[in-house]
Design a protein around this motif. Structure first.
Motif, mmCIF file in Angstrom:
data_model
loop_
_atom_site.group_PDB
_atom_site.id
_atom_site.type_symbol
_atom_site.label_atom_id
_atom_site.label_comp_id
_atom_site.label_asym_id
_atom_site.label_seq_id
_atom_site.Cartn_x
_atom_site.Cartn_y
_atom_site.Cartn_z
ATOM 1 N N PHE A 16 0.704 -1.090 -0.040
ATOM 2 C CA PHE A 16 -0.175 0.039 -0.017
ATOM 3 C C PHE A 16 0.914 1.161 0.030
ATOM 4 C CE2 PHE A 16 -1.770 3.266 2.817
ATOM 5 C CZ PHE A 16 -2.907 3.695 1.838
ATOM 6 N N ASN A 17 1.774 1.163 0.657
ATOM 7 C CA ASN A 17 3.055 2.338 0.897
ATOM 8 C C ASN A 17 4.282 1.848 0.800
ATOM 9 O OD1 ASN A 17 3.657 5.197 1.555
ATOM 10 N ND2 ASN A 17 4.401 3.932 3.427
ATOM 11 N N ARG A 18 5.264 2.613 0.255
ATOM 12 C CA ARG A 18 6.759 2.325 0.398
ATOM 13 C C ARG A 18 7.273 3.281 0.728
ATOM 14 N NH1 ARG A 18 8.053 -0.304 -4.541
ATOM 15 N NH2 ARG A 18 7.366 -2.251 -3.573
ATOM 16 N N PRO A 19 8.061 3.640 1.753
ATOM 17 C CA PRO A 19 8.907 4.736 1.826
ATOM 18 C C PRO A 19 9.950 5.051 0.609
ATOM 19 C CG PRO A 19 9.054 3.327 3.858
ATOM 20 C CD PRO A 19 8.422 2.562 2.702
ATOM 21 N N SER A 20 10.024 6.358 0.276
ATOM 22 C CA SER A 20 10.698 6.568 -0.945
ATOM 23 C C SER A 20 11.778 7.643 -0.638
ATOM 24 C CB SER A 20 9.688 7.373 -2.147
ATOM 25 O OG SER A 20 8.743 6.216 -2.321
ATOM 26 N N MET A 21 13.072 7.307 -1.182
ATOM 27 C CA MET A 21 14.066 8.368 -0.961
ATOM 28 C C MET A 21 14.010 9.180 -2.253
ATOM 29 S SD MET A 21 16.977 6.486 1.256
ATOM 30 C CE MET A 21 17.539 5.361 0.350
ATOM 31 N N VAL A 22 14.162 10.464 -1.968
ATOM 32 C CA VAL A 22 14.300 11.210 -3.321
ATOM 33 C C VAL A 22 15.283 12.247 -3.537
ATOM 34 C CG1 VAL A 22 11.732 10.963 -3.265
ATOM 35 C CG2 VAL A 22 12.806 12.902 -2.046
ATOM 36 N N ASN A 194 3.303 12.186 2.353
ATOM 37 C CA ASN A 194 4.081 12.550 0.960
ATOM 38 C C ASN A 194 5.441 12.978 1.334
ATOM 39 O OD1 ASN A 194 1.210 12.541 0.112
ATOM 40 N ND2 ASN A 194 1.533 14.501 -0.862
ATOM 41 N N PHE A 195 5.856 13.334 2.552
ATOM 42 C CA PHE A 195 7.063 14.078 2.782
ATOM 43 C C PHE A 195 7.281 13.363 4.054
ATOM 44 C CE2 PHE A 195 5.378 17.282 0.098
ATOM 45 C CZ PHE A 195 6.352 17.267 -0.871
ATOM 46 N N SER A 196 8.226 12.630 4.402
ATOM 47 C CA SER A 196 8.382 11.546 5.520
ATOM 48 C C SER A 196 9.604 11.455 6.181
ATOM 49 C CB SER A 196 7.909 10.221 5.169
ATOM 50 O OG SER A 196 8.338 9.544 6.245
ATOM 51 N N CYS A 197 9.884 11.463 7.504
ATOM 52 C CA CYS A 197 11.091 11.097 8.017
ATOM 53 C C CYS A 197 10.907 9.842 9.053
ATOM 54 C CB CYS A 197 11.620 12.117 8.759
ATOM 55 S SG CYS A 197 10.693 13.065 10.165
ATOM 56 N N LEU A 255 14.478 17.123 5.663
ATOM 57 C CA LEU A 255 15.261 18.154 4.746
ATOM 58 C C LEU A 255 15.252 17.722 3.462
ATOM 59 C CD1 LEU A 255 15.845 20.990 4.688
ATOM 60 C CD2 LEU A 255 18.152 20.196 4.960
ATOM 61 N N ALA A 256 15.860 16.475 3.119
ATOM 62 C CA ALA A 256 16.097 16.064 1.757
ATOM 63 C C ALA A 256 14.914 15.666 1.081
ATOM 64 C CB ALA A 256 16.982 14.671 1.867
ATOM 65 N N GLN A 257 13.767 15.434 1.778
ATOM 66 C CA GLN A 257 12.554 15.118 0.973
ATOM 67 C C GLN A 257 11.950 16.711 0.618
ATOM 68 O OE1 GLN A 257 10.031 11.972 1.824
ATOM 69 N NE2 GLN A 257 11.878 10.866 1.388
ATOM 70 N N LEU A 258 11.936 17.602 1.680
ATOM 71 C CA LEU A 258 11.140 18.880 1.540
ATOM 72 C C LEU A 258 11.974 19.484 0.476
ATOM 73 C CD1 LEU A 258 10.538 19.791 4.826
ATOM 74 C CD2 LEU A 258 8.831 19.213 3.622
ATOM 75 N N GLU A 259 13.307 19.506 0.159
ATOM 76 C CA GLU A 259 13.953 20.024 -0.944
ATOM 77 C C GLU A 259 13.433 19.618 -2.376
ATOM 78 O OE1 GLU A 259 18.285 21.024 1.131
ATOM 79 O OE2 GLU A 259 18.071 19.247 0.110
ATOM 80 N N GLN A 260 12.855 18.287 -2.360
ATOM 81 C CA GLN A 260 12.459 17.754 -3.500
ATOM 82 C C GLN A 260 10.872 18.023 -3.926
ATOM 83 O OE1 GLN A 260 14.537 16.663 -5.865
ATOM 84 N NE2 GLN A 260 16.135 17.435 -4.721
ATOM 85 N N LYS A 261 10.298 18.878 -3.222
ATOM 86 C CA LYS A 261 8.787 18.950 -2.899
ATOM 87 C C LYS A 261 8.131 19.144 -4.418
ATOM 88 C CE LYS A 261 7.938 24.021 -2.740
ATOM 89 N NZ LYS A 261 6.788 24.096 -3.614
ATOM 90 N N GLU A 262 8.819 19.749 -5.444
ATOM 91 C CA GLU A 262 8.230 19.873 -6.783
ATOM 92 C C GLU A 262 8.359 18.421 -7.428
ATOM 93 O OE1 GLU A 262 6.688 22.146 -7.881
ATOM 94 O OE2 GLU A 262 7.263 23.709 -6.422
ATOM 95 N N LYS A 263 9.350 17.757 -7.395
ATOM 96 C CA LYS A 263 9.429 16.380 -7.841
ATOM 97 C C LYS A 263 8.626 15.298 -7.155
ATOM 98 C CE LYS A 263 12.956 12.257 -7.848
ATOM 99 N NZ LYS A 263 14.337 12.151 -7.508
ATOM 100 N N VAL A 264 8.373 15.358 -5.836
ATOM 101 C CA VAL A 264 7.423 14.335 -5.068
ATOM 102 C C VAL A 264 6.152 14.948 -5.608
ATOM 103 C CG1 VAL A 264 6.391 13.869 -2.906
ATOM 104 C CG2 VAL A 264 8.838 14.402 -3.095
ATOM 105 N N TYR A 367 2.577 5.674 -3.705
ATOM 106 C CA TYR A 367 3.830 6.208 -3.053
ATOM 107 C C TYR A 367 4.620 6.628 -4.265
ATOM 108 C CZ TYR A 367 4.673 1.186 -4.718
ATOM 109 O OH TYR A 367 4.620 0.018 -5.023
ATOM 110 N N THR A 368 5.271 7.532 -3.917
ATOM 111 C CA THR A 368 6.283 8.433 -4.474
ATOM 112 C C THR A 368 7.132 7.623 -5.743
ATOM 113 O OG1 THR A 368 6.418 10.177 -2.962
ATOM 114 C CG2 THR A 368 7.736 10.518 -5.001
#
Length: 386
Positions: A16-22, A194-197, A255-264, A367-368
């Motif tokens: 259903f969900n998979r943590p995604s590194m972006v 959408n944005f996770s830690c 922070l790494a996730q938030l920096e890629q907000k447009e991509k996500v 998931y992203t």
């Protein structure tokens, strides 16, 4: 060439969900360790907060250990006391209610709209009383509530609004970003968001008069932040509070996730659009509901769900997908019919839309990092459901 076994390999399971590194998650976490600061309020926490303030245009953003804790801070800041009442949607996670119940308040459950599944602004008035102290709308699935109507009701009673924006970071309604209109708002950075830690949250403060006390509540009731800014020569216990500060190690990942907000957002938007386009005809033919996004709303693309005609059909669809190694799940149960909800007077029939939808809703995998092939399998499986 290996010999055939005569059997086909089982398809890979689609969660259903998979943590995604972006982005730079691993590098940033290693940097935090190398700096020797992985407890709260380090450099990565500061950068996350500054990014949220900049992107959302809010006076202050404080990273917390969870959205639940951000909601608890909101209840403390609003000075909720025993006997108060707080209005919230019946179709939401228990934390929306618990944060205020912990302060002694009585939750008043408001039914949701049948289109967006958000708090039905047309039913807020009937829940108001002289004891009402706040209204807490939830932007379900990242689709914004009718904040203009809610604000009008709140202004007439001089009631603060707390936006539970666990689903809607960077979504918008009526040209305004979600989480920027209530006196306070909360965010979630749980693994499913959408944005996770992993686990995390934030409190957005739109009333500057609350910022100083929020810092104290978040730091166990001490003026530790003032000490670090050089405003006092030592810090001490000055108010109630708790340990709401998130680890800087988690902030580095976030922070790494938030920096890629447009991509996500773009990736999730494409997934939602494809679901809507390819499942639309199937849904229309079978009387199945799909997410409704009002014309003045920009969704955060947090989830994609289908609402089956009956509870029995919902159960069959979940089983049908499971047989094909696809995990799809239901969502909230009506809070007013829970064991705790009944203690606050909840009765069958109080919130008919919630009672109906909660029995029939299925969330599809989203998931992203979901591949086109994975989504294609989900779509094909749904279309093959009779």
């Amino acid at each position: 060439m290996s010999a055939s076994t005569g059997t086909d390999a089982a398809p890979a399971r689609i969660p259903f969900n998979r943590p995604s590194m972006v982005g730079e998650e691993v590098r940033y976490m290693a940097e935090a360790v190398a700096r020797g600061h992985i407890s709260g309020d380090g450099d990565f926490t500061r950068r996350c907060q500054e990014l949220l303030v900049r992107e959302l245009g809010v006076p202050s953003a404080l990273l917390t250990t969870s959205c639940t804790h951000a909601l608890e801070m909101a209840a403390l800041l609003l000075e909720i006391v025993p006997g108060d009442e707080v209005l919230l949607p019946d179709f939401t996670f228990v934390s929306t209610a618990n944060a205020f119940v912990l302060r002694g308040a009585r939750p008043v459950f408001v039914d949701v709209r049948p289109d967006t599944l958000n708090m039905d602004e047309r039913r807020i008035e009937e829940g108001l009383s002289p004891r009402t102290r706040a209204i807490v709308p939830v932007h379900y699935a990242g689709i914004g509530c009718d904040m203009e109507a809610i604000e009008e009701i709140a202004a007439a009673r001089r009631l603060p609004i707390v936006e539970d924006n666990a689903h809607g970071l960077f979504g918008a309604r009526e040209g305004r970003l979600l989480g920027t209109r209530g006196r306070l708002a909360t965010l979630s950075f749980h693994e499913t968001k959408n944005f996770s830690c992993g686990e995390g949250g934030a409190l957005l403060i739109n009333d500057e008069r609350l910022v100083a006390r929020a810092e104290i509540l978040r730091e166990k009731g001490t003026d530790r932040k003032r000490f670090f800014r050089g405003e006092v020569d030592k810090y001490t216990w000055v108010d109630i509070g708790s340990s709401y500060v998130a680890s800087d190690l988690l902030a580095a990942y976030l922070l790494a996730q938030l920096e890629q907000k447009e991509k996500v957002l773009a990736a999730r938007g494409r997934i939602c659009q494809r679901y809507a386009e390819e499942l639309g005809p199937w849904a229309a033919k079978r009387g199945v509901g799909l997410p409704f996004v009002p014309a003045d709303c920009v969704s955060s693309h947090h989830m994609f769900y289908v609402v089956l005609p009956t509870a029995e059909a919902r159960a069959r669809l979940i089983a049908h997908l499971a047989e094909r190694s696809i995990l799809a799940v239901f969502h909230y149960l009506p809070l007013h019919l829970s064991a705790m909800g009944r203690k606050f007077g909840g009765r069958a029939g109080d919130c008919p839309v919630t009672e109906s939808v909660s029995d029939r809703l299925v969330r599809l995998p989203l998931y992203t990092s979901m591949s086109s092939e994975e989504q294609g399998r989900v779509i094909d499986a749904v279309l093959s459901f009779g």
